[in-house]
Design a protein around this motif. Structure first.
Motif, PDB file in Angstrom:
ATOM      1  N   UNK A 127       0.733  -1.315  -0.080  1.00 30.16           N
ATOM      2  CA  UNK A 127       0.037   0.116   0.042  1.00 30.16           C
ATOM      3  C   UNK A 127       1.036   1.218  -0.095  1.00 30.16           C
ATOM      4  N   UNK A 128       0.932   2.000  -1.278  1.00 31.99           N
ATOM      5  CA  UNK A 128       1.770   3.107  -1.326  1.00 31.99           C
ATOM      6  C   UNK A 128       0.651   4.195  -1.891  1.00 31.99           C
ATOM      7  N   UNK A 129       1.214   5.453  -2.289  1.00 32.75           N
ATOM      8  CA  UNK A 129       0.419   6.491  -2.661  1.00 32.75           C
ATOM      9  C   UNK A 129      -0.148   6.122  -4.054  1.00 32.75           C
ATOM     10  N   UNK A 130       0.705   5.456  -4.942  1.00 30.90           N
ATOM     11  CA  UNK A 130       0.130   5.040  -6.313  1.00 30.90           C
ATOM     12  C   UNK A 130      -0.347   3.720  -6.218  1.00 30.90           C
ATOM     13  N   UNK A 131      -0.284   2.849  -5.292  1.00 27.48           N
ATOM     14  CA  UNK A 131      -1.021   1.667  -5.115  1.00 27.48           C
ATOM     15  C   UNK A 131      -1.898   1.473  -3.633  1.00 27.48           C
ATOM     16  N   UNK A 132      -2.802   2.515  -3.697  1.00 27.56           N
ATOM     17  CA  UNK A 132      -3.810   2.655  -2.514  1.00 27.56           C
ATOM     18  C   UNK A 132      -4.635   1.270  -2.031  1.00 27.56           C
ATOM     19  N   UNK A 133      -4.861   1.252  -1.000  1.00 25.64           N
ATOM     20  CA  UNK A 133      -5.478  -0.061  -0.351  1.00 25.64           C
ATOM     21  C   UNK A 133      -6.761  -0.515  -1.404  1.00 25.64           C
ATOM     22  N   UNK A 134      -6.994  -1.536  -1.889  1.00 23.64           N
ATOM     23  CA  UNK A 134      -8.342  -1.842  -2.586  1.00 23.64           C
ATOM     24  C   UNK A 134      -9.407  -2.195  -1.918  1.00 23.64           C
ATOM     25  N   UNK A 135      -9.226  -2.324  -0.564  1.00 29.65           N
ATOM     26  CA  UNK A 135     -10.324  -2.583   0.326  1.00 29.65           C
ATOM     27  C   UNK A 135     -10.111  -3.786   1.165  1.00 29.65           C
TER      28      UNK A 135
END
Length: 600
Positions: free
Chosen positions: A432-440
């Motif tokens: 989880x990063x700025x460009x790969x946010x949490x998908x839920x």
């Protein structure tokens, strides 16, 4: 409209008869009150090419200077380390061709502080960008009025004035509710000005709302300045401008300390240009029977050593790679509303690369060089203008080698000391990063709504599919609006050098060792022209609401000897001298490597 600034009277009062400064948003009132004081009035619109030539800035010919003296006034950025520039700002300047701005815009270094005004009403002053300008007399005469027109291509500016360093709105005396600092909103070339009947030696125009990563950039034009200096000679008619400098550009000190402006110190220029953004066009050598190998790159002989500056000596670095077929031409580009490329002549040809048949290690027992080891998979922690992202690398897939481009014969050779880049095939992780946010579900997934606008020298998206100017209502008219679909490769600066020793294949025409001149990398994304606006950034850039469909003109292929761009590698490679370009395929963004580790 004029505003009497009661709160700041004590800062300027010498006797009871002295008047307080007055801020204006109505130009007619400003001009009338200034005229009533009876002082010399100077108009400045930055059109005189003789005076302002060093400040001219465009994507094709970038330029800036630390100061300009015009009509007895010294113009600088309000930050001593910055320069000033004049540009056509998309053809919107209200008086003539040029407007003035700070370059860079304000204090752009990350403060490392939390600067979200929507959640924290007491933001530290260090958060604010404070974009702006400063003007002072070159001869020690007092200034009594200063006003001009303000525009922005990012956010709604709020303007204040600092008179001899004192903010007329007292913003520097109280750190409570800094995000509500007092000033006047000015955009779309609105007027804002200030008059101080008592006079002062310097005036700073300062923007109050821009913060780290939430920039509000301002451009200014059509200034009127009141000064105690005697009137200068009447300007002569000129096809360029009516601005006639009346004094030497060297500031002249006087015996009166309070009337002598102190010019800002000349900033020390950076040792190397900033790393630019690049748009990569898919391309290959133009067929030309008049050239050896029909103009193709003789890849079988080009073995080179790549030494990644981000890696300590390792089993797989430095190592020998073979440069293969040309794949792309990388053209420097202006991103969004940022300034143009710092080095617009420096292009890159992206050559496919693979491990060479022989490596650097010589086996004395076997009497031969061992096979080059394959790239060891690694995790890279990265950060760029789109935020943090982690990627893994599996193999070296290409090398970026300096080149130039021209649409007519005779391009100049590129600088030999330009950084070379080794590019790894890259894939984003599920962190989880700025460009790969949490998908839920606690897992990171690459964002699908990263949108950015780019303009390069091919001017590929000046028009939309219907032939009209693209995005005229947005902040980036005439630019390509791309959706960044996925990360494709990470390009790290390298030292590229000759193969030494007894290997059977070498670079026959030589390749001088080229030390890296940047610590930054390039993270390259696959791109697609935006067909539907997906983000707030895209809405601002395009002037369209989120969810609105749009049709941009696709890149028209440049193929054949007549219209394909000429290249002049001059990068120890003799080819290709001309490339057919078929489509825009990647953008590469300057990126910082925060950390690197081996994968288990």
């Amino acid at each position: 409209m004029r505003i009497l600034l009661i709160a700041t009277v004590l800062s300027f009062v010498v006797s009871a008869a002295d008047a307080a400064p007055v801020v204006y948003t109505d130009k007619a009132l400003f001009m009338a009150d200034l005229a009533s004081l009876g002082h010399t009035v100077i108009s400045e619109s930055f059109e005189d090419d003789t005076v302002w030539s060093a400040s001219r800035n465009s994507i094709v010919n970038p330029g800036s200077t630390d100061s300009v003296t015009s009509q007895g006034l010294v113009w600088t950025s309000n930050h001593p380390a910055n320069n000033i520039a004049t540009g056509d700002v998309g053809g919107s300047a209200p008086d003539g061709t040029y407007a003035i701005y700070s370059l860079p815009h304000g204090m752009t270094t990350d403060s490392g502080l939390y600067c979200d005004s929507a959640e924290d009403p007491n933001i530290p002053l260090e958060c604010f960008q404070n974009d702006g300008l400063r003007v002072a007399s070159a001869t020690g005469d007092l200034l009594h009025g200063f006003g001009g027109h303000i525009d922005s291509n990012g956010g709604l500016p709020k303007i204040t004035f600092l008179l001899d360093g004192v903010d007329v709105n007292a913003n520097d005396t109280d750190n409570i509710d800094n995000w509500q600092r007092e000033g006047d909103f000015a955009d779309n070339w609105a007027f804002v000005g200030v008059i101080d009947p008592d006079g002062l030696t310097s005036i700073e125009l300062r923007e109050l709302r821009g913060k780290d990563f939430q920039q509000v950039l301002i451009f200014s034009d059509d200034f009127t300045i009141g000064t105690s200096a005697p009137p200068g000679p009447t300007p002569t008619d000129s096809p360029v401008s009516t601005n006639t400098p009346t004094v030497s550009p060297t500031p002249v000190p006087t015996s009166t300390p309070t009337a002598t402006p102190t010019p800002p110190a000349t900033p020390t220029p950076p040792a190397t240009p900033d790393l630019d953004h690049y748009v990569l066009y898919k391309g290959k050598a133009t067929k030309n029977p008049a050239l050896p190998d029909d103009g193709k790159f003789p890849n079988k002989d080009y073995n080179l050593v790549f030494d990644d500056v981000n890696l300590a000596p390792a089993v797989d670095d430095p190592e020998i790679y073979q440069a293969k077929k040309e794949r792309s031409l990388a053209i420097p580009a202006m991103k969004n509303t940022e300034v143009g490329p710092s080095n617009p002549a420096l292009h890159y040809i992206r050559y496919q690369a693979k491990e060479a048949k022989e490596g650097l290690v010589f086996d004395a027992g076997a009497g031969k060089f061992l096979k080059a080891p394959k790239h060891v998979a690694r995790l890279w922690e990265l950060s760029n203008q789109f935020g943090t992202v982690n990627v893994t690398t599996k193999k070296v897939e290409s090398v970026l080698v300096p080149a130039t481009k021209a649409l007519a014969p005779g391009p100049a050779a590129p600088p030999f000391d330009a950084t070379h880049f080794e590019c790894y095939q890259a894939k984003v992780t599920k962190d989880v990063t700025d460009q790969t946010p949490d998908d839920g579900g606690g897992v990171g997934k690459f964002r699908k709504d990263i949108e950015a606008a780019f303009l390069d020298q091919l001017d590929a998206c000046a028009l939309d599919k219907a032939g009209n100017p693209s995005f005229p209502a947005g902040t980036t008219p005439g630019k390509c609006l791309f959706n960044l679909k996925r990360v494709k490769f990470l390009c790290n600066p390298i030292v590229k050098s000759d193969v030494a020793g007894g290997q059977t294949t070498i670079a026959p025409n030589g390749s001088n060792s080229t030390p890296s001149i940047t610590a930054e990398s390039l993270l390259c994304y696959q791109i697609k022209l935006v067909s539907k606006v997906l983000s707030a950034d895209g809405a601002t850039l395009s002037g369209l609401a989120i969810g609105t469909a749009t049709q941009q003109a696709k890149f028209e292929k440049l193929k054949g000897l007549a219209d394909a761009p000429l290249t002049n590698p001059a990068n120890q490679f003799p080819a290709p001298l001309q490339m057919d370009l078929t489509k825009q395929e990647f953008v590469c963004i300057p990126t910082t490597v925060l950390g690197v580790s081996l994968l288990p």
